[in-house]
Design a protein around this motif. Structure first.
Motif, PDB file in Angstrom:
ATOM      1  N   LEU A  95      28.386   0.345  -2.733  1.00 54.29           N
ATOM      2  CA  LEU A  95      29.154   1.215  -3.614  1.00 54.29           C
ATOM      3  C   LEU A  95      30.367   0.465  -4.135  1.00 54.29           C
ATOM      4  N   THR A  96      30.920   0.911  -5.241  1.00 56.20           N
ATOM      5  CA  THR A  96      32.155   0.308  -5.729  1.00 56.20           C
ATOM      6  C   THR A  96      33.291   0.640  -4.766  1.00 56.20           C
ATOM      7  N   ARG A  97      34.390  -0.120  -4.839  1.00 59.71           N
ATOM      8  CA  ARG A  97      35.517   0.153  -3.954  1.00 59.71           C
ATOM      9  C   ARG A  97      36.068   1.558  -4.191  1.00 59.71           C
ATOM     10  N   GLU A  98      36.097   1.994  -5.437  1.00 60.42           N
ATOM     11  CA  GLU A  98      36.569   3.347  -5.731  1.00 60.42           C
ATOM     12  C   GLU A  98      35.656   4.391  -5.090  1.00 60.42           C
ATOM     13  N   GLN A  99      34.340   4.186  -5.192  1.00 59.19           N
ATOM     14  CA  GLN A  99      33.397   5.123  -4.592  1.00 59.19           C
ATOM     15  C   GLN A  99      33.533   5.138  -3.075  1.00 59.19           C
ATOM     16  N   GLN A 100      33.727   3.981  -2.471  1.00 58.61           N
ATOM     17  CA  GLN A 100      33.925   3.917  -1.019  1.00 58.61           C
ATOM     18  C   GLN A 100      35.195   4.649  -0.599  1.00 58.61           C
ATOM     19  N   HIS A 101      36.258   4.507  -1.397  1.00 63.63           N
ATOM     20  CA  HIS A 101      37.511   5.209  -1.118  1.00 63.63           C
ATOM     21  C   HIS A 101      37.308   6.723  -1.205  1.00 63.63           C
ATOM     22  N   ILE A 102      36.573   7.171  -2.199  1.00 63.26           N
ATOM     23  CA  ILE A 102      36.298   8.600  -2.351  1.00 63.26           C
ATOM     24  C   ILE A 102      35.461   9.111  -1.185  1.00 63.26           C
ATOM     25  N   LEU A 103      34.466   8.340  -0.782  1.00 57.65           N
ATOM     26  CA  LEU A 103      33.630   8.743   0.348  1.00 57.65           C
ATOM     27  C   LEU A 103      34.459   8.840   1.623  1.00 57.65           C
ATOM     28  N   LEU A 104      35.345   7.875   1.853  1.00 59.47           N
ATOM     29  CA  LEU A 104      36.189   7.901   3.039  1.00 59.47           C
ATOM     30  C   LEU A 104      37.031   9.172   3.080  1.00 59.47           C
TER      31      LEU A 104
ATOM     32  N   SER B 233      36.095  13.563  -5.941  1.00 62.37           N
ATOM     33  CA  SER B 233      37.426  13.181  -5.470  1.00 62.37           C
ATOM     34  C   SER B 233      37.367  12.926  -3.976  1.00 62.37           C
ATOM     35  N   PRO B 234      38.411  12.306  -3.393  1.00 59.06           N
ATOM     36  CA  PRO B 234      38.416  12.042  -1.955  1.00 59.06           C
ATOM     37  C   PRO B 234      38.781  13.257  -1.094  1.00 59.06           C
ATOM     38  N   GLN B 235      38.744  14.438  -1.670  1.00 63.78           N
ATOM     39  CA  GLN B 235      39.019  15.672  -0.931  1.00 63.78           C
ATOM     40  C   GLN B 235      37.750  16.512  -0.905  1.00 63.78           C
ATOM     41  N   TYR B 236      37.240  16.813   0.289  1.00 68.14           N
ATOM     42  CA  TYR B 236      36.020  17.619   0.378  1.00 68.14           C
ATOM     43  C   TYR B 236      36.239  18.977  -0.263  1.00 68.14           C
ATOM     44  N   ASP B 237      35.221  19.437  -0.991  1.00 67.78           N
ATOM     45  CA  ASP B 237      35.300  20.729  -1.660  1.00 67.78           C
ATOM     46  C   ASP B 237      33.900  21.302  -1.763  1.00 67.78           C
ATOM     47  N   LEU B 238      33.697  22.494  -1.195  1.00 67.36           N
ATOM     48  CA  LEU B 238      32.414  23.169  -1.302  1.00 67.36           C
ATOM     49  C   LEU B 238      32.405  23.986  -2.580  1.00 67.36           C
ATOM     50  N   ARG B 239      31.596  23.559  -3.546  1.00 61.79           N
ATOM     51  CA  ARG B 239      31.539  24.268  -4.818  1.00 61.79           C
ATOM     52  C   ARG B 239      30.170  24.083  -5.441  1.00 61.79           C
ATOM     53  N   ILE B 240      29.829  24.985  -6.351  1.00 58.40           N
ATOM     54  CA  ILE B 240      28.539  24.871  -7.031  1.00 58.40           C
ATOM     55  C   ILE B 240      28.546  23.656  -7.951  1.00 58.40           C
ATOM     56  N   GLY B 241      29.566  23.561  -8.796  1.00 65.94           N
ATOM     57  CA  GLY B 241      29.673  22.420  -9.690  1.00 65.94           C
ATOM     58  C   GLY B 241      28.582  22.347 -10.731  1.00 65.94           C
ATOM     59  N   ALA B 242      28.042  23.495 -11.138  1.00 67.42           N
ATOM     60  CA  ALA B 242      26.955  23.502 -12.120  1.00 67.42           C
ATOM     61  C   ALA B 242      27.509  23.492 -13.537  1.00 67.42           C
ATOM     62  N   SER B 243      26.795  22.837 -14.426  1.00 68.07           N
ATOM     63  CA  SER B 243      27.189  22.774 -15.833  1.00 68.07           C
ATOM     64  C   SER B 243      25.935  22.626 -16.684  1.00 68.07           C
ATOM     65  N   PRO B 244      26.014  22.961 -17.975  1.00 65.75           N
ATOM     66  CA  PRO B 244      24.849  22.782 -18.849  1.00 65.75           C
ATOM     67  C   PRO B 244      24.427  21.315 -18.905  1.00 65.75           C
ATOM     68  N   ILE B 245      23.139  21.084 -18.993  1.00 66.69           N
ATOM     69  CA  ILE B 245      22.660  19.710 -19.149  1.00 66.69           C
ATOM     70  C   ILE B 245      23.169  19.169 -20.482  1.00 66.69           C
ATOM     71  N   PRO B 246      23.885  18.046 -20.465  1.00 63.91           N
ATOM     72  CA  PRO B 246      24.497  17.550 -21.707  1.00 63.91           C
ATOM     73  C   PRO B 246      23.472  17.017 -22.692  1.00 63.91           C
ATOM     74  N   ALA B 247      23.872  16.910 -23.933  1.00 63.22           N
ATOM     75  CA  ALA B 247      23.001  16.371 -24.972  1.00 63.22           C
ATOM     76  C   ALA B 247      22.540  14.961 -24.588  1.00 63.22           C
ATOM     77  N   GLY B 248      21.289  14.685 -24.854  1.00 63.93           N
ATOM     78  CA  GLY B 248      20.747  13.375 -24.535  1.00 63.93           C
ATOM     79  C   GLY B 248      20.137  13.281 -23.147  1.00 63.93           C
ATOM     80  N   HIS B 249      20.349  14.312 -22.319  1.00 58.35           N
ATOM     81  CA  HIS B 249      19.764  14.353 -20.983  1.00 58.35           C
ATOM     82  C   HIS B 249      18.704  15.447 -20.939  1.00 58.35           C
ATOM     83  N   HIS B 250      17.800  15.338 -19.982  1.00 56.92           N
ATOM     84  CA  HIS B 250      16.676  16.264 -19.907  1.00 56.92           C
ATOM     85  C   HIS B 250      16.450  16.686 -18.462  1.00 56.92           C
TER      86      HIS B 250
END
Length: 266
Positions: A224-233, A11-28
Motif C-alpha cells: 500500500l502507499t504510505r498514505e494508505q498505510q497511515h489511514i489503515l493504522l 480517513s484514519p478514524q474508524y466510522d461505521l457508515r453505509i457510504g452509498a452513492s450513485p454509480i458515477p458516469a463512466g462506471h458500470h
C-alpha cells in the motif's frame, strides 16, 4: 491490487457508515479488468469442487435469474451470469417481507457462505455485524427498498486478512486460523492483505428484485502507499474490538499495528 479510487478507507478514524452513492458516469455495475480470465478460472474451480455450495437459488427466483443473465446478454440464470463475471452475485426479493436472499453465485465471500444465508432476511443475514440492527441496518434496508430503475448505487467495504486468497468462504476457516497464527510483528506487512469490496445495488424491475454485486480486490499491506498505510493504522487503532473480531482482524491486530507504527514513525 486495489485500484486507487477503490481504496475503502476514507480517513484514519474508524466510522461505521453505509457510504452509498450513485454509480458515477463512466462506471458500470460490472467492471472486468486484467484479472477477468484468472478469476473466472478460480470460480470454475470452486464450482467443480462443489457446485451447490457456491451457487444456490430458491424456487420462484427463476424470473429474477433470467433478468440478471439478460443484463449480460446471456440466457439462463445466475449460474451462467456468475460464471461470466468477476463479481459475486446475490439477488434479494423486494416483494417479500424482510428482503430475503433468493439466489446467489458466491465464490469469493469473506467468512460466510450461501448455506448459512439463503432464504434469510436482509437484517438476519447481517445479524453478526455488531449493532447492525441499531445503526446502519434499517437505513441500508430502506436504501434497497427505494432503488430506482437505471439508478444503481455503489459502496466500498473493507477487511484485513492473513491471506490474499479470494475464496474465503467458511470452508476455509481452519486455513485462515492457521494463517492468522503465523503473523508476527516482523512479517505482518507482508503476511497481511488489505481486502476491498466494491459493492453495487441495482433494481431488476421486471422481477421486482434487487441485484447485489461484490467485486473483491486484495493487496499486501506492505505494498500500500504510505498514505494508505497511515489511514489503515488509524482505522485499526480506533476500530472497536467487537468490530475487529467480526472482521477477523483481532487475532493479528497487535502485530499489524506494531508493524504499521514502526513504518509510520520513519
Amino acid at each position: 491490487m486495489i485500484p486507487k479510487h477503490y481504496f475503502p478507507l476514507p480517513s484514519p478514524q474508524y466510522d461505521l457508515r453505509i457510504g452509498a452513492s450513485p454509480i458515477p458516469a463512466g462506471h458500470h455495475i460490472f467492471e472486468p479488468d486484467e484479472h477477468l480470465e484468472h478469476e473466472r478460472s478460480l470460480k470454475r474451480a470452486c464450482l467443480a469442487f462443489d457446485p451447490h455450495y457456491y451457487c444456490q437459488s430458491l424456487p420462484g427466483s427463476e424470473a429474477a435469474q433470467a433478468e440478471l443473465a439478460s443484463l449480460l446478454g446471456l440466457s439462463g440464470g445466475i449460474r451462467e451470469a456468475g460464471d461470466a463475471v468477476q463479481e459475486d452475485l446475490l439477488i434479494l426479493d423486494l416483494a417479500q417481507p424482510g428482503l430475503p436472499l433468493i439466489a446467489g453465485h458466491l465464490c469469493f465471500a469473506n467468512a460466510w457462505c450461501l448455506d448459512d444465508k439463503l432464504g434469510k432476511s436482509f437484517l438476519s443475514i447481517h445479524a453478526p455485524v455488531p449493532d447492525f440492527d441499531k445503526t446502519i441496518g434499517p437505513s441500508s434496508q430502506k436504501l434497497i427498498e427505494r432503488l430506482k430503475p437505471g439508478r444503481p448505487v455503489t459502496r466500498l467495504n473493507w477487511a484485513v486478512k492473513s491471506t490474499g486468497q479470494l475464496d474465503l468462504t467458511n470452508r476455509w476457516d481452519a486455513y485462515v486460523s492457521a494463517s492468522n497464527a503465523a503473523i508476527t510483528p516482523e512479517n505482518a506487512g507482508e503476511r497481511c492483505w488489505m481486502r476491498a469490496e466494491r459493492q453495487t445495488l441495482s433494481l431488476l424491475p421486471a422481477s421486482g428484485t434487487a441485484l447485489f454485486t461484490v467485486h473483491t480486490y486484495t493487496q499486501p499491506v506492505s505494498t500500500l502507499t504510505r498514505e494508505q498505510q497511515h489511514i489503515l493504522l488509524g482505522t485499526l487503532r480506533t476500530c472497536p474490538e467487537d468490530m475487529l473480531r467480526y472482521k477477523g482482524i483481532w487475532p493479528f491486530v497487535k502485530p499489524l499495528i506494531h508493524w504499521l507504527t514502526l513504518l509510520d514513525n520513519n
